[in-house]
Scaffold this motif. Structure first.
Motif, PDB file in Angstrom:
ATOM      1  N   THR A 241       4.067 -30.475  27.396  1.00  0.00           N
ATOM      2  CA  THR A 241       4.498 -30.297  26.006  1.00  0.00           C
ATOM      3  C   THR A 241       4.685 -31.635  25.320  1.00  0.00           C
ATOM      4  O   THR A 241       4.248 -31.830  24.182  1.00  0.00           O
ATOM      5  N   PHE A 242       5.342 -32.543  26.022  1.00  0.00           N
ATOM      6  CA  PHE A 242       5.520 -33.881  25.445  1.00  0.00           C
ATOM      7  C   PHE A 242       4.179 -34.511  25.114  1.00  0.00           C
ATOM      8  O   PHE A 242       3.969 -35.077  24.046  1.00  0.00           O
ATOM      9  N   ALA A 243       3.260 -34.396  26.090  1.00  0.00           N
ATOM     10  CA  ALA A 243       1.945 -35.013  25.891  1.00  0.00           C
ATOM     11  C   ALA A 243       1.259 -34.426  24.674  1.00  0.00           C
ATOM     12  O   ALA A 243       0.704 -35.134  23.843  1.00  0.00           O
ATOM     13  N   LEU A 244       1.309 -33.085  24.546  1.00  0.00           N
ATOM     14  CA  LEU A 244       0.651 -32.449  23.418  1.00  0.00           C
ATOM     15  C   LEU A 244       1.263 -32.899  22.098  1.00  0.00           C
ATOM     16  O   LEU A 244       0.557 -33.160  21.127  1.00  0.00           O
ATOM     17  N   CYS A 245       2.599 -32.993  22.075  1.00  0.00           N
ATOM     18  CA  CYS A 245       3.243 -33.389  20.816  1.00  0.00           C
ATOM     19  C   CYS A 245       2.925 -34.834  20.465  1.00  0.00           C
ATOM     20  O   CYS A 245       2.775 -35.182  19.305  1.00  0.00           O
ATOM     21  N   TRP A 246       2.856 -35.659  21.492  1.00  0.00           N
ATOM     22  CA  TRP A 246       2.677 -37.086  21.219  1.00  0.00           C
ATOM     23  C   TRP A 246       1.224 -37.520  21.301  1.00  0.00           C
ATOM     24  O   TRP A 246       0.932 -38.727  21.199  1.00  0.00           O
ATOM     25  N   MET A 247       0.325 -36.576  21.462  1.00  0.00           N
ATOM     26  CA  MET A 247      -1.073 -36.925  21.687  1.00  0.00           C
ATOM     27  C   MET A 247      -1.648 -37.930  20.700  1.00  0.00           C
ATOM     28  O   MET A 247      -2.251 -38.911  21.116  1.00  0.00           O
ATOM     29  N   PRO A 248      -1.465 -37.722  19.393  1.00  0.00           N
ATOM     30  CA  PRO A 248      -2.055 -38.696  18.463  1.00  0.00           C
ATOM     31  C   PRO A 248      -1.492 -40.090  18.647  1.00  0.00           C
ATOM     32  O   PRO A 248      -2.081 -41.057  18.185  1.00  0.00           O
ATOM     33  N   PHE A 249      -0.328 -40.193  19.311  1.00  0.00           N
ATOM     34  CA  PHE A 249       0.297 -41.506  19.433  1.00  0.00           C
ATOM     35  C   PHE A 249       0.043 -42.160  20.772  1.00  0.00           C
ATOM     36  O   PHE A 249       0.588 -43.217  21.066  1.00  0.00           O
ATOM     37  N   LEU A 250      -0.742 -41.504  21.630  1.00  0.00           N
ATOM     38  CA  LEU A 250      -0.890 -42.056  22.977  1.00  0.00           C
ATOM     39  C   LEU A 250      -2.093 -42.960  23.120  1.00  0.00           C
ATOM     40  O   LEU A 250      -2.316 -43.544  24.172  1.00  0.00           O
ATOM     41  N   SER A 251      -2.881 -43.084  22.041  1.00  0.00           N
ATOM     42  CA  SER A 251      -4.103 -43.874  22.168  1.00  0.00           C
ATOM     43  C   SER A 251      -3.777 -45.351  22.340  1.00  0.00           C
ATOM     44  O   SER A 251      -4.461 -46.078  23.045  1.00  0.00           O
ATOM     45  N   ASP A 252      -2.700 -45.783  21.676  1.00  0.00           N
ATOM     46  CA  ASP A 252      -2.391 -47.211  21.654  1.00  0.00           C
ATOM     47  C   ASP A 252      -0.968 -47.402  22.188  1.00  0.00           C
ATOM     48  O   ASP A 252      -0.059 -46.763  21.691  1.00  0.00           O
TER      49      ASP A 252
END
Lengths: 506, 475
Positions: A241-252
């Protein structure tokens, strides 16, 4: 009369009260240049709609973080984005980059209020109804009465529909989490709570009990395969769930760090404004804000918070039942409120939610707490011009809880769970009627709160002490909260193994 | 008996307090020009001597209620002084400071105490069924239907009027007649007429009933008139009560030679020439109204049914004048709905009629609150009242099948698409600019069907009811 009609009447009344409160002013109305929380929410719609995701939390030319920069986790940002799409359909001027700063109009206010009502109906209200019907003891009339009283809790209504915030989303999701756990759907509960956490980081106040409860359950299932496997499933749910919510922010790697930096502004100090917790109240006598260094303050805050949450969490770990879980939620969030860093007065709502859940079992104390929590926000409400709804909703809530839930009648010593107090006074004052003392204290406290509310409105503070009344409100509330944390800890820790009068579902 | 005395009173108090809290929350809602009307009347009764009250015309809202209401406003103005002196200046047109709004709204809320008392008295007149649990008791249901009446809340506490207070006097008068305290009832009604002249619509019912049932002290065994039992004393006493009330009210103005001015010209003279359908004159409407209520009056003269027959006739008079009268406001439907509530909790047929009339009548009040902000409130409150009245009356009369037949239920359900079209869909279409009154017309026509249907059914029940109620001799 059938249940469904009673429920719909209660919901309709709850909605009417909410919308009627929304007629009144909001935070920062007509107060340029910064306005208030209402403008903050509107600004976030503007930012999320017009700017790409990687700019939302960063200070760029288009996004001035000093003007209400985003300081809630991504889910709030997505919610603002959805609202912005609707806003664009209705009137593009509402979310025009730059040009819409400080935009205020009657139709815009209606739109914003409608968004709050929408999420309330979608998330919070169904959760309350389900909770009352599955987890409340008593006849169906009593369940409806409990649901009604919870729906009419003034604090949440005044903040969400007056001041303007979306607490019903985060609190509603947390309640869904509690529901899930109560029904034994641990994965669903964890999912819901993680979403709540990703909506407002203040939900961290509730995270320790969730953790201890689930860990305790897994341990109870045996530390071999079943329990361990269950733990792994829960952890995976949370992480995904955390990953899905933060997905747009995990690239960088810079992105999540910046977001965290916005969410936890350690630079802002021990407390801001007047809030009914220890540090602000202590500051009246000793100026700890200036006396101690930042590190010492942090350490002290951490230590005291830990001190107060540890007993409750350990007890929950050893005995993971729903009743313990609810009490742990109260105790932990109240401990965080009283001793943590950079607490805002609105955070009392995080404590109010679990107290609402024990309404049915201890109606008198719950009513007392909920009224105090509303009173503690009085300076904020007065600043927003919400005096009338404050008075009306508080009085209505007081009257309804006492009348519908027979709070004053259900106040014997056993019902008030005054076990430890009775033990302490047994030796020296055996004839003391604790129940009557509690009731007297209740009425006296209400009178004090009413009197202080009255003077805050009608009297002018002396010139030397312009903040006299907000300080008095904070200190009085603080003393009440201190009493409550001791009481609720007592209830949780002194609970005997079995009690006939309680029916627990877990 | 079953419940202790405190329990018996506490639910009434809880309901009254609850609705008062709701009214307080609505203080800052939209208010119509009626707010300014009453502010103006506060100002002119306070600032000017009585001789000039009906002449003052600085504002377009001249005094067009009878003198007792003017005295009521005068009394209020003395309290208004403590809230905001500026509202009492006649020249301050459209003055609406927060203190003014607070005062005026609170005055309506406090005046509703009269209404609460009247409802309590009405509950005492019901044929109570002991032993039923609280939510199924007729007195409980009646209390909610009256105290939480949608129309009254909307018109009084949002639109702004003093109907609660006035209907309180009316219901108290009706209750007194039920309790055989006819002198008090007559006095109260005379006072009411001098507070608001619109209640002339139901004066015929009072006149015929009091003459037939009170001045003729006895009826024959079959219910017909016994001419010899005519009591001159009673007639004279009644006459004295009525005349003295009118003279106290109008006396000062007659003495000053102002009677023509006090004839409440508001709304009585504007004639419109219609473009498509034939124009209607005031005389024609008067004739139609009288014709529509005449059969009912004959009926209670010929076969009175005690206080309940009188009440039925009163509702018919109110409905008849609503349907055929000149310059009728949509708020006048309340004059039929509120008294009908008393009958609705006692008889199955009346409950049916009440449901249709109240839901349709209340819906017809929607155009009064045309602002977007109040849209959720009016829908929520109407749903609240409708769900309560439907379920409680259904439970009360559950023996004997469904309360509403399929046709009636479909008609009522049809209000939902009507509302969606009129307030949600139509404003988004192109016709909104060219035919802006179409939704209002649709609403009026649709509701007229329901009101007419209720009127006819009510008549049928009046004309056929004497057989079943012969056993109950209340007078």
């Amino acid at each position: 009369m059938e249940n469904w009609s009673l429920i719909s009447l209660c919901v309709l009344l709850g909605l009417t009260a909410r919308w009627a409160v929304s007629f009144h002013s909001y935070s920062g109305a007509g107060k340029p240049p910064m306005f208030g929380d209402y403008e903050a929410q509107r600004h976030w719609q503007e930012v999320t709609y017009n700017l790409p995701v990687h700019e939302w939390y960063f200070n760029t030319t288009n996004n001035d973080l000093n003007y209400w920069g985003l300081d809630y986790p991504p889910l709030t940002a997505y919610h603002s984005l959805v609202c912005a799409y609707v806003a664009k359909l209705l009137n593009p001027e509402w979310v025009e980059l730059y040009a819409s700063r400080g935009y205020e109009s009657h139709s815009h206010k209606l739109f914003m209020r409608a968004t709050v009502l929408f999420t309330d109906i979608l998330i919070y209200i169904p959760a309350v109804l389900l909770y009352c019907f599955y987890f409340c003891d008593g006849s169906s009339k009593q369940k409806v009465a409990t649901a009604f009283c919870i729906l009419l809790y003034p604090g949440l209504i005044l903040i969400d529909y007056g001041h303007f915030q979306y607490n019903s989303v985060s609190l509603g999701l947390a309640l869904w989490g509690i529901l899930g756990l109560g029904l034994g759907w641990d994965l669903f509960g964890s999912l819901a709570f993680t979403l709540a956490l990703n909506y407002k980081q203040m939900e961290l106040y509730h995270s320790l009990p969730f953790f201890c409860y689930l860990l305790g359950k897994c341990i109870k299932q045996g530390l071999t395969w079943r329990g361990f496997f269950h733990l792994v499933k829960i952890s995976m749910t949370v992480l995904v769930t955390f990953a899905l919510c933060w997905m747009p922010f995990l690239s960088d790697p810079k992105q999540p760090l910046q977001v965290l930096h916005r969410l936890f502004p350690v630079g802002r100090g021990l407390f801001e404004d007047k809030v009914a917790n220890t540090w602000c109240s202590l500051n009246v006598l000793i100026k700890i804000k200036t006396l101690l260094s930042r590190e010492t303050q942090l350490f002290l805050s951490f230590a005291l918070t830990l001190l107060f949450v540890l007993p409750s969490s350990l007890k929950l770990l050893s005995k993971p039942t729903l009743w313990q879980f609810k009490l742990a939620l109260v105790n932990t969030s109240l401990a965080f409120f009283l001793f943590s860093f950079q607490v805002h007065e609105k955070s009392i709502l995080l404590v109010a939610l679990p107290v609402c859940l024990v309404f049915n079992e201890i109606p008198l104390i719950a009513t007392w707490f909920l009224l105090t929590s509303t009173f503690s926000m009085l300076p904020l409400l007065l600043k927003d011009g919400l005096l009338l709804p404050y008075v009306v909703t508080s009085l209505a809530f007081l009257f309804l809880s006492l009348y519908l839930l027979s709070a004053l009648e259900r106040s014997t010593e056993e019902e008030l769970r005054l076990g430890l107090y009775r033990k302490l006074t047994q030796r020296w004052l055996p004839k003391l009627n604790l129940s009557r003392i509690i009731k007297w204290k209740f009425w006296f406290s209400l009178a004090a709160m009413a009197a202080l509310s009255f003077t805050s409105v009608w009297l002018k503070p002396p010139a030397k002490l312009p903040d006299l009344f907000p300080v008095l409100v904070s200190v009085l509330s603080f003393l009440h909260f201190l009493g409550f944390i001791i009481y609720f800890n007592q209830v949780q820790l002194m609970e005997p193994q079995r009690k006939k009068s309680q029916k627990k579902t877990n | 008996m079953a419940a202790p005395v405190t329990n018996d009173q506490s639910w009434f108090f809880a309901l009254a307090l609850g609705v008062s809290f709701l009214k307080c929350l609505l203080i800052n809602a939209y208010h119509s020009t009626d707010f300014e009307v009453h502010r103006n009347w506060l100002a002119l009764t306070h600032s000017l001597p009585a001789a000039q009250w009906y002449y003052e015309a600085t504002s377009e809202w001249t005094l067009d209620y009878p003198p007792l209401f003017a005295w009521f406003e005068y009394g209020l103005s003395h309290i208004a002084r403590f809230f905001d002196k500026e509202m009492l200046v006649v020249q301050n047109l459209n003055y609406a400071s927060p203190a003014t709004i607070l005062f005026q709204r609170l005055s309506v809320i406090v005046a509703d105490v009269v209404f609460f008392y009247a409802v309590k008295e009405c509950c005492k007149c019901l044929r109570e069924d002991k032993g039923k649990y609280l939510l199924g008791k007729p007195s409980f249901i009646l209390t909610v239907l009256l105290l939480w009446n949608f129309g009254l809340i909307i018109v009084d506490h949002i639109h702004f009027q003093y109907n609660g207070f006035l209907f309180g006097v009316l219901l108290l008068s009706i209750a007194r007649h039920f309790q055989n305290r006819h002198f008090e009832g007559a006095l109260l009604f005379s006072i009411l007429l001098n507070l608001k002249h619109i209640y002339l619509y139901i004066a015929p019912a009072y006149g015929i009933y009091l003459l037939r049932c009170f001045c003729f002290t006895q009826s024959n065994a079959d219910g017909s008139l016994q001419w010899r039992s005519f009591s001159v004393v009673r007639l004279v006493t009644l006459g004295t009560i009525v005349l003295s009330t009118f003279s106290v009210s109008f006396g000062p103005f007659i003495a000053l030679g102002q009677l023509p001015q006090a004839s409440m010209t508001g709304g009585l003279v504007q004639e419109f020439q219609h473009s498509v359908l034939p124009s209607v004159s005031p005389l024609a409407t008067l004739v139609c109204t009288v014709l529509s209520i005449l059969p009912a009056l004959f009926r209670i003269w010929h076969r009175p049914n005690g206080a309940r027959g009188f009440l039925r006739c009163l509702v018919i008079c109110a409905l008849g004048s609503f349907m055929f009268g000149w310059h009728v406001h949509e708020k006048a439907i309340l004059m039929a709905i509120l008294p009908l509530s008393l009958l609705a909790v006692e008889s199955r047929e009346d409950a049916r009629i009440f449901l249709i009339l109240s839901i349709t009548g209340h819906y017809s009040l929607f155009p009064l609150l045309f602002t977007t902000q109040e849209l959720p409130i009016k829908i929520l409150l109407l749903l609240l009242f409708t769900i309560f009245s439907l379920t409680s009356l259904k439970t009360l009369f559950r023996k004997g099948g469904a309360l509403l037949n399929p046709l009636e239920a479909t008609y009522l359900l049809g209000l939902i698409p009507l509302e969606l079209i009129c307030e949600f869909v139509y404003p988004l279409t192109v016709w909104q600019k060219t035919f802006p009154f179409l939704p209002l017309m649709l609403t009026s026509i649709y509701c007229a069907l329901g009101v007419t249907y209720a009127f006819i059914r009510l008549y049928i029940s009046l004309l056929t009811c004497s057989d079943s109620t012969k056993k109950i001799k209340t007078q």
